[in-house]
Write an enzyme that holds these catalytic residues in place. Structure first.
Site, PDB file in Angstrom:
ATOM      1  N   PHE A   9       9.729  17.217 -13.155  1.00 11.75           N
ATOM      2  CA  PHE A   9       8.570  16.606 -12.490  1.00 11.75           C
ATOM      3  C   PHE A   9       7.637  17.653 -11.884  1.00 11.75           C
ATOM      4  CE2 PHE A   9      11.783  13.376 -12.604  1.00 11.75           C
ATOM      5  CZ  PHE A   9      11.085  12.205 -12.845  1.00 11.75           C
ATOM      6  N   GLN A  35      -1.197  -7.687 -48.445  1.00 10.02           N
ATOM      7  CA  GLN A  35       0.015  -6.958 -48.057  1.00 10.02           C
ATOM      8  C   GLN A  35      -0.208  -6.065 -46.844  1.00 10.02           C
ATOM      9  OE1 GLN A  35       1.338  -5.028 -51.688  1.00 10.02           O
ATOM     10  NE2 GLN A  35       2.462  -6.846 -52.327  1.00 10.02           N
ATOM     11  N   GLY A  65       0.816  -1.216   0.000  1.00  8.99           N
ATOM     12  CA  GLY A  65       0.000   0.000   0.000  1.00  8.99           C
ATOM     13  C   GLY A  65       0.844   1.258   0.000  1.00  8.99           C
ATOM     14  N   GLU A  82       2.861   1.171 -11.407  1.00  6.13           N
ATOM     15  CA  GLU A  82       4.334   1.070 -11.300  1.00  6.13           C
ATOM     16  C   GLU A  82       5.014   2.227 -12.034  1.00  6.13           C
ATOM     17  OE1 GLU A  82       5.464  -1.456  -9.575  1.00  6.13           O
ATOM     18  OE2 GLU A  82       3.886  -2.961  -9.660  1.00  6.13           O
ATOM     19  N   THR A 134       3.573   5.809 -14.259  1.00  2.00           N
ATOM     20  CA  THR A 134       2.886   5.986 -15.546  1.00  2.00           C
ATOM     21  C   THR A 134       3.920   6.189 -16.661  1.00  2.00           C
ATOM     22  OG1 THR A 134       2.811   8.388 -15.364  1.00  2.00           O
ATOM     23  CG2 THR A 134       0.981   7.177 -14.344  1.00  2.00           C
TER      24      THR A 134
HETATM   25  C1  LIG Z   1      -5.315  -1.862 -11.460  1.00  2.00           C
HETATM   26  C2  LIG Z   1      -4.354  -1.071 -10.634  1.00  2.00           C
HETATM   27  C3  LIG Z   1      -3.619  -1.685  -9.627  1.00  2.00           C
HETATM   28  C4  LIG Z   1      -2.757  -0.951  -8.816  1.00  2.00           C
HETATM   29  N1  LIG Z   1      -2.060  -1.580  -7.796  1.00  2.00           N
HETATM   30  C5  LIG Z   1      -1.353  -0.824  -6.898  1.00  2.00           C
HETATM   31  C6  LIG Z   1      -0.752  -1.436  -5.745  1.00  2.00           C
HETATM   32  O1  LIG Z   1      -0.794  -2.650  -5.574  1.00  2.00           O
HETATM   33  N2  LIG Z   1      -0.127  -0.637  -4.834  1.00  2.00           N
HETATM   34  C7  LIG Z   1      -0.051   0.725  -4.988  1.00  2.00           C
HETATM   35  O2  LIG Z   1       0.515   1.387  -4.119  1.00  2.00           O
HETATM   36  N3  LIG Z   1      -0.603   1.337  -6.089  1.00  2.00           N
HETATM   37  C8  LIG Z   1      -1.253   0.594  -7.031  1.00  2.00           C
HETATM   38  N4  LIG Z   1      -1.830   1.192  -8.142  1.00  2.00           N
HETATM   39  C9  LIG Z   1      -1.776   2.632  -8.257  1.00  2.00           C
HETATM   40  C10 LIG Z   1      -0.859   3.146  -9.360  1.00  2.00           C
HETATM   41  O3  LIG Z   1       0.482   2.948  -9.028  1.00  2.00           O
HETATM   42  C11 LIG Z   1      -1.209   4.626  -9.593  1.00  2.00           C
HETATM   43  O4  LIG Z   1      -2.491   4.642 -10.198  1.00  2.00           O
HETATM   44  C12 LIG Z   1      -0.200   5.343 -10.458  1.00  2.00           C
HETATM   45  O5  LIG Z   1       0.993   5.574  -9.745  1.00  2.00           O
HETATM   46  C13 LIG Z   1      -0.725   6.691 -10.973  1.00  2.00           C
HETATM   47  O6  LIG Z   1      -1.253   7.429  -9.925  1.00  2.00           O
HETATM   48  P1  LIG Z   1      -2.704   8.129 -10.082  1.00  2.00           P
HETATM   49  O7  LIG Z   1      -3.666   7.086 -10.541  1.00  2.00           O
HETATM   50  O8  LIG Z   1      -2.985   8.813  -8.790  1.00  2.00           O
HETATM   51  O9  LIG Z   1      -2.535   9.170 -11.242  1.00  2.00           O
HETATM   52  P2  LIG Z   1      -1.941  10.635 -11.121  1.00  2.00           P
HETATM   53  O10 LIG Z   1      -0.646  10.610 -10.388  1.00  2.00           O
HETATM   54  O11 LIG Z   1      -3.012  11.553 -10.606  1.00  2.00           O
HETATM   55  O12 LIG Z   1      -1.651  10.963 -12.635  1.00  2.00           O
HETATM   56  C14 LIG Z   1      -2.682  11.375 -13.560  1.00  2.00           C
HETATM   57  C15 LIG Z   1      -2.000  11.731 -14.873  1.00  2.00           C
HETATM   58  O13 LIG Z   1      -1.094  12.802 -14.640  1.00  2.00           O
HETATM   59  C16 LIG Z   1       0.183  12.449 -15.144  1.00  2.00           C
HETATM   60  N5  LIG Z   1       1.215  13.124 -14.367  1.00  2.00           N
HETATM   61  C17 LIG Z   1       1.482  12.995 -13.044  1.00  2.00           C
HETATM   62  N6  LIG Z   1       2.520  13.759 -12.706  1.00  2.00           N
HETATM   63  C18 LIG Z   1       2.944  14.379 -13.839  1.00  2.00           C
HETATM   64  C19 LIG Z   1       3.977  15.306 -14.153  1.00  2.00           C
HETATM   65  N7  LIG Z   1       4.842  15.729 -13.218  1.00  2.00           N
HETATM   66  N8  LIG Z   1       4.083  15.753 -15.422  1.00  2.00           N
HETATM   67  C20 LIG Z   1       3.231  15.332 -16.392  1.00  2.00           C
HETATM   68  N9  LIG Z   1       2.228  14.441 -16.161  1.00  2.00           N
HETATM   69  C21 LIG Z   1       2.098  13.985 -14.896  1.00  2.00           C
HETATM   70  C22 LIG Z   1       0.238  10.948 -15.016  1.00  2.00           C
HETATM   71  O14 LIG Z   1       1.254  10.395 -15.835  1.00  2.00           O
HETATM   72  C23 LIG Z   1      -1.166  10.586 -15.451  1.00  2.00           C
HETATM   73  O15 LIG Z   1      -1.229  10.597 -16.848  1.00  2.00           O
HETATM   74  C24 LIG Z   1      -2.634   0.446  -9.021  1.00  2.00           C
HETATM   75  C25 LIG Z   1      -3.353   1.065 -10.066  1.00  2.00           C
HETATM   76  C26 LIG Z   1      -4.180   0.323 -10.867  1.00  2.00           C
HETATM   77  C27 LIG Z   1      -4.940   1.002 -11.966  1.00  2.00           C
END
Ligand SMILES: Cc1cc2nc3c(=O)[nH]c(=O)nc-3n(C[C@H](O)[C@H](O)[C@H](O)COP(=O)(O)OP(=O)(O)OC[C@H]3O[C@@H](n4cnc5c(N)ncnc54)[C@H](O)[C@@H]3O)c2cc1C
Length: 387
Positions: free
Chosen positions: A386, A282, A133, A366, A368
């Protein structure tokens, strides 16, 4: 005809032991997973406990770790296992990645001897399941902003906060929870059933449906002092675990892509359009050739990164490069294969649309694709973009 992997003579890069491990995992997937996985996906259910025991019995849970009942295999062997699992379904690979590379690795790397003895052998056997988590409702890409806290009360710790999108959450016996303390971010082992600890599943997912995803709520959860992982201090603790799991995705995503491509090649050979096999056009062959190229390059990159990992020289930026490239290309391959299957491509009768929607989650978790792009941008320019 030649298979997409034979085109690149991939097997010449593998040892006999690695090829055997790949075959063993493939056999388990063929027998225990492939016949059922579309149904699990459709129903949004996963028999996680049974599967964990099955996967534990063939040694894939924490297989790249040494001791405590773990198999102590090399990085390429682990990667090939991830490839085979994800060729069946990304949800299966997620179960194994979270168990082995996130929950078990955190305990193995940062835990006390007592914590390792208590959890690792049972987790390697699949008798106990773990989750990890880190993400919160308001902090995913930027986990440093986390609001979950752990405060000292006498000899105990008291945890408050919410973790979101946690794979394996409601089927876990133990959650590795990362929380803010007076001394920075620390990790805690929270056993299921601890008073104040509740878990709610995320409903209505249309990706990774054969995978459990949950919210973890910590409301005054009191833990003994020894529940903290002594070896992890600061965000480098959870980020080190994520680097392990990302490596599995570099291989795993290519497994999903390979399953799509093999399905599309077989379909195009059978399907008659305008009185000839679809494969004889093709335009079709261009699609297949382009996909085989990206698949082959992705597999070669995966094996190369595996060898660097085995040599102990791999860097986080190299893992980011692998995850970014291979998931992006796997998703493209899945989408292109879907076009070749026409309308049949949107049904669960074929695995392609399932892989395609699963890979949407893999693109996000892991780290994005945008975050890995920024990691590479920082490495190339020396300038972080970032924030
Ligand atoms: C099915 C599933 C399983 C998961 N399992 C786990 C788990 O076991 N443990 C755990 O801890 N988490 C887990 N996650 C969470 C996952 O790691 C997060 O969803 C991920 O890190 C993205 O965070 P967020 O969803 O809050 O998106 P956000 O961080 O809100 O990002 C939204 C968008 O903004 C973009 N963005 C963010 N920062 C920047 C920046 N500086 N510049 C430009 N663009 C940016 C992102 O790339 C994305 O496109 C899981 C997610 C899913 C969908």
């Amino acid at each position: 005809m030649i298979s997409p992997t034979a085109l690149f003579a991939l097997d010449t890069l593998l040892t006999e032991e690695e090829r055997e491990i790949r075959s063993t995992v493939r056999r388990v997937c063929d027998r225990e997973i492939r016949p059922h996985v579309a149904g699990w996906f459709e129903d949004g259910e996963l028999p996680a406990r049974e599967l964990a025991r099955t996967l534990g019995s063939v040694g894939v849970l924490g297989m790249h770790l040494d001791g405590y009942g773990c198999a102590g295999m090399g990085a390429v062997s682990y990667g090939l296992a991830c490839l085979e699992l994800e060729a069946a379904d990304s949800g299966l690979r997620s179960l194994v990645s979270v168990q082995g590379s996130l929950a078990m690795y955190a305990i193995w790397k940062y835990g006390s001897e007592e914590q390792k003895q208590e959890w690792l052998p049972a987790m390697a056997a699949g008798e106990r399941i773990g989750c990890f988590g880190l993400t919160e409702p308001d902090f995913g890409s930027d986990p440093g902003g986390m609001r979950t806290t752990a405060k000292r009360e006498g000899g105990d710790w008291v945890l408050n906060g919410t973790k979101m999108w946690i794979t394996n959450g409601s089927v876990s016996d133990v959650a590795v929870v990362w929380a803010r303390t007076d001394e920075g971010v620390r990790g805690f082992l929270v056993p299921a059933g601890t008073p104040g600890f509740t878990v709610n599943d995320v409903k209505h997912k249309i990706s990774l449906r054969a995978s459990v995803t949950s919210e973890l709520v910590l409301d005054g959860v009191r833990l003994p002092g020894e529940a903290m992982l002594p070896g992890a201090r600061g965000l480098s603790g959870p980020l080190g675990c994520l680097n392990e799991a990302r490596f599995g995705i570099v291989f795993g995503s290519m497994g999903a892509a390979l399953d799509c491509l093999e399905t599309a090649i077989a379909y195009a050979g059978d399907r008659q359009v305008f009185a000839r096999p679809l494969a004889s056009y093709q335009l079709t062959q261009e699609k297949l050739a382009d996909m085989a190229l990206e698949l082959g390059k992705g597999l070669l990159l995966a094996v190369h990164l595996g060898r660097l990992k085995e040599a102990g020289t791999i860097t986080p930026e190299q893992v980011s490069a692998g995850k970014l490239n291979n998931v992006r290309e796997a998703l493209e391959i899945a989408r292109k294969c879907r076009t070749l299957l026409g309308a049949s491509g949107v049904t669960l009768e074929y695995p392609v649309i399932r892989h395609s929607v699963n890979l949407e989650s893999v693109l996000t978790y892991e780290g994005t694709s945008e975050i890995h792009t920024l990691v590479l941008g920082r490495a190339l320019t020396g300038i972080g973009a970032f924030s």
